[in-house]
Design a protein around this motif. Structure first.
Motif, short mmCIF file in Angstrom:
data_model
loop_
_atom_site.label_atom_id
_atom_site.label_comp_id
_atom_site.label_asym_id
_atom_site.label_seq_id
_atom_site.Cartn_x
_atom_site.Cartn_y
_atom_site.Cartn_z
N LEU A 141 3.68 91.60 27.70
CA LEU A 141 2.55 92.30 28.31
C LEU A 141 1.26 91.48 28.36
N LEU A 142 1.19 90.43 27.56
CA LEU A 142 -0.10 89.74 27.40
C LEU A 142 -0.60 89.06 28.67
N LYS A 143 0.28 88.66 29.57
CA LYS A 143 -0.21 88.03 30.80
C LYS A 143 -0.87 89.05 31.73
N SER A 144 -0.41 90.30 31.64
CA SER A 144 -1.02 91.35 32.46
C SER A 144 -2.19 92.00 31.74
N LEU A 145 -2.14 92.03 30.41
CA LEU A 145 -3.19 92.64 29.59
C LEU A 145 -3.61 91.61 28.55
N PRO A 146 -4.34 90.57 28.96
CA PRO A 146 -4.59 89.43 28.07
C PRO A 146 -5.68 89.68 27.03
N ILE A 170 -2.37 79.30 28.57
CA ILE A 170 -1.07 79.82 29.03
C ILE A 170 -1.19 81.27 29.51
N GLU A 171 -2.43 81.71 29.74
CA GLU A 171 -2.74 83.00 30.35
C GLU A 171 -2.30 84.19 29.51
N LYS A 172 -2.35 84.02 28.17
CA LYS A 172 -2.02 85.14 27.29
C LYS A 172 -3.23 85.60 26.50
N CYS A 173 -4.42 85.20 26.94
CA CYS A 173 -5.68 85.68 26.39
C CYS A 173 -6.74 85.45 27.45
N SER A 174 -7.71 86.36 27.50
CA SER A 174 -8.75 86.27 28.53
C SER A 174 -9.98 85.49 28.06
N GLY A 175 -9.94 84.92 26.85
CA GLY A 175 -11.03 84.09 26.35
C GLY A 175 -12.31 84.81 25.99
N PRO A 176 -12.24 85.95 25.28
CA PRO A 176 -13.49 86.64 24.91
C PRO A 176 -14.33 85.84 23.92
N CYS A 177 -13.72 84.91 23.19
CA CYS A 177 -14.46 84.14 22.19
C CYS A 177 -15.55 83.27 22.82
N GLY A 192 -5.28 99.80 28.68
CA GLY A 192 -3.97 99.66 29.32
C GLY A 192 -2.86 99.42 28.32
N LEU A 193 -3.14 98.57 27.32
CA LEU A 193 -2.13 98.30 26.29
C LEU A 193 -1.86 99.55 25.46
N ALA A 194 -2.93 100.28 25.09
CA ALA A 194 -2.75 101.51 24.32
C ALA A 194 -1.94 102.53 25.11
N ALA A 224 -0.76 85.42 43.87
CA ALA A 224 0.22 86.48 44.11
C ALA A 224 1.52 86.19 43.36
N ALA A 225 1.92 84.91 43.32
CA ALA A 225 3.16 84.55 42.61
C ALA A 225 3.01 84.79 41.11
N ARG A 226 1.83 84.45 40.55
CA ARG A 226 1.61 84.71 39.12
C ARG A 226 1.65 86.20 38.83
N LEU A 227 1.05 87.00 39.71
CA LEU A 227 1.07 88.46 39.53
C LEU A 227 2.49 89.01 39.67
N ARG A 228 3.26 88.39 40.57
CA ARG A 228 4.67 88.80 40.71
C ARG A 228 5.41 88.56 39.40
N ASP A 229 5.16 87.40 38.77
CA ASP A 229 5.80 87.11 37.48
C ASP A 229 5.33 88.08 36.40
N GLN A 230 4.04 88.42 36.43
CA GLN A 230 3.52 89.40 35.48
C GLN A 230 4.21 90.75 35.67
N LEU A 231 4.38 91.15 36.94
CA LEU A 231 5.03 92.42 37.23
C LEU A 231 6.47 92.42 36.70
N PHE A 232 7.14 91.28 36.83
CA PHE A 232 8.50 91.17 36.30
C PHE A 232 8.51 91.37 34.79
N ASP A 233 7.53 90.74 34.09
CA ASP A 233 7.46 90.89 32.63
C ASP A 233 7.15 92.32 32.23
N VAL A 234 6.25 92.98 32.98
CA VAL A 234 5.91 94.37 32.67
C VAL A 234 7.14 95.25 32.82
N ARG A 235 7.88 95.05 33.91
CA ARG A 235 9.08 95.89 34.13
C ARG A 235 10.16 95.59 33.08
#
Length: 461
Positions: A141-146, A170-177, A192-194, A224-235
């Motif tokens: 889920l982290l790529k969609s909800l980083p 690697i797109e698994k965090c949105s860099g809040p630091c 979204g994660l909750a 769009a391709a990255r989002l497609r991969d994210q959608l695959f991971d979510v499903r």
């Protein structure tokens, strides 16, 4: 027990009672609608073997009166947690089960798998049977909800350096630091994660599909391709949460399988119509209980104010006095809870599935138990032969002396019974008669004190 309390001494009121041994250690904690009637029942002639063993091992009984049965139940829970009595059935403490935790009190909340005591300001999802299953789902889920999964120390270090860690790359965090995401957007990720771990995945799927379509319309095909991969991971993560009901309901299912010694308990957690968690545990039946009483023990230990029950709890058999358990669950949830046995339909079939899981887990456990028992028996017979004993050493005590700078000398005793640790029999001794460092004299004192106490206890009428 030496002296039976008279009927007039014992109050005919609800409350909790404690059996203590000669050393004052609590052996058993119980609760009753009428303490007088319950205490009287322990002095009948036809007691079950385990109950008789508990009474024989006890020296005294005391009680605490409460104003209601629910209060007695809550007091029993607190006393068992405090004293950990030898003759009470207890689940493993919550700290043994893994939860997914969201640190809501942090400026930038963190997601992680946690065991241990519940912390204020942290939202928990679970418990779950296996930590690896939660980690795998979170990773998908982290790529969609980083949201961040790093420790506070790593977060501060990257903040000082002014650049994010590899999880951002690697797109698994949105860099809040380092301020690469604004607070509102980050809060959306957290919500979204909750929602996902509460069983509501539709909004996440719709958002990713919408973002993918928008990127495609803008001819940003790499995005769009990255989002497609994210959608695959979510499903893929959603596929881990089996759909079991057509309606979006929240409930828990509890089933068990037992024999005279142990019980296998299975809990299925259904949220928004999906199975979001499974919990399995095997407990020792150190007290003589029915299936309903065992389910009552589970309800008492599993649901707390920090881990409240859902609106429905479906069980294989109702515990005695179900209205009392309904009140307790309602207090811990803060609203009404339906505790019942499903009779037909999807929920009945799901409960049967939970029962099948309990049976299979119990079969596996018994096979392992038999294997372990055979191995221990072989080891004890080998020790018997090596030491030239008449019988296998069913109880083994080990002693050790420790001295700090030659002044503070202590000893410890560990105990094995039937080849297994008996931790509630472990003891520590403070050396009283030996000056300076003399391990041999210290050992002599410990052995003398230990077996003097043993002989006194053995010859007690």
């Amino acid at each position: 027990m030496r002296v039976r309390p008279t009927s007039a001494e014992v109050p005919d009121l609800p409350g909790a009672y404690l059996w203590r041994d000669v050393h004052g250690q609590v052996m058993y904690v119980g609760k009753a609608k009428s303490i007088r009637k319950r205490v009287s029942s322990y002095f009948n002639k036809d007691l079950a073997p385990r109950t008789q063993a508990m009474v024989d091992a006890s020296e005294s009984i005391e009680w605490i009166v409460t104003d209601s049965e629910v209060a007695a139940l809550m007091l029993e829970f607190s006393l068992i947690k405090e004293h950990r009595p030898r003759f009470n059935i207890r689940l493993r403490d919550d700290k043994s089960f893994p939860f997914l935790a969201l640190s809501r009190s942090d400026t930038w909340p963190r997601a992680r798998v946690m065991r241990g005591a519940k912390r204020q300001g942290t939202q928990y999802f679970g418990p779950y049977a296996h930590a690896y299953a939660i980690r795998n789902t979170l990773d998908l889920l982290l790529k969609s909800l980083p949201i961040r999964t790093c420790s506070d120390a790593v977060f501060r270090r990257q903040e000082l350096r002014g650049r994010p860690c590899i999880l951002y790359d690697i797109e698994k965090c949105s860099g809040p630091c380092v301020g690469l995401v604004d607070a509102d957007r980050y809060a959306e990720y957290v919500e979204g994660l909750a929602s996902f771990f509460e069983g509501d995945s539709d909004e996440l799927v719709k958002r990713v599909e919408s973002d993918m379509a928008a990127a495609s319309d803008r001819q940003e095909y790499e995005t769009a391709a990255r989002l497609r991969d994210q959608l695959f991971d979510v499903r893929k993560a959603i596929a881990r949460q089996e759909v079991v009901t057509e309606t979006r309901e929240n409930f828990d299912l509890i089933a068990l399988e037992d024999d005279e010694l142990e019980a296998s308990i299975q809990v299925l957690k259904v949220r928004m119509g999906r199975i979001v968690g499974r919990l399995g545990v095997v407990v020792d039946k150190v007290e003589d209980v029915t299936a309903g009483e065992l389910i009552g023990t589970l309800l008492r230990d599993l649901y707390t104010e920090s881990n409240p029950p859902p609106g429905q709890v479906l069980v294989q058999e109702l515990p005695p006095d179900p209205h009392v358990w309904n009140q307790l669950l309602a207090e811990r949830r803060g609203s009404q809870v339906s505790l019942r046995v499903p009779k037909r339909g999807v929920k009945r079939r799901l409960l049967e599935t939970a029962g099948t899981n309990a049976q299979e887990a119990f079969v596996r456990h018994r096979l392992k138990r038999q294997s372990d028992h055979n191995a221990r028996a072989r080891d004890l017979r080998s020790l018997q032969d090596a030491l030239g004993l008449e019988n296998p050493p069913l109880r083994i005590e080990g002693y050790d002396i420790s001295t700090i700078q030659g002044r503070h000398t202590v000893a410890s005793m560990v105990v094995l019974e039937d080849g297994l640790p008996r931790r509630n029999h472990y003891r520590r001794f403070k050396i009283k008669t030996v000056e300076g460092q003399d391990d041999f004299a210290s050992m002599e004192e410990v052995i003398r004190r230990r077996f003097t106490a043993y002989i006194i206890d053995r010859d007690r009428p």
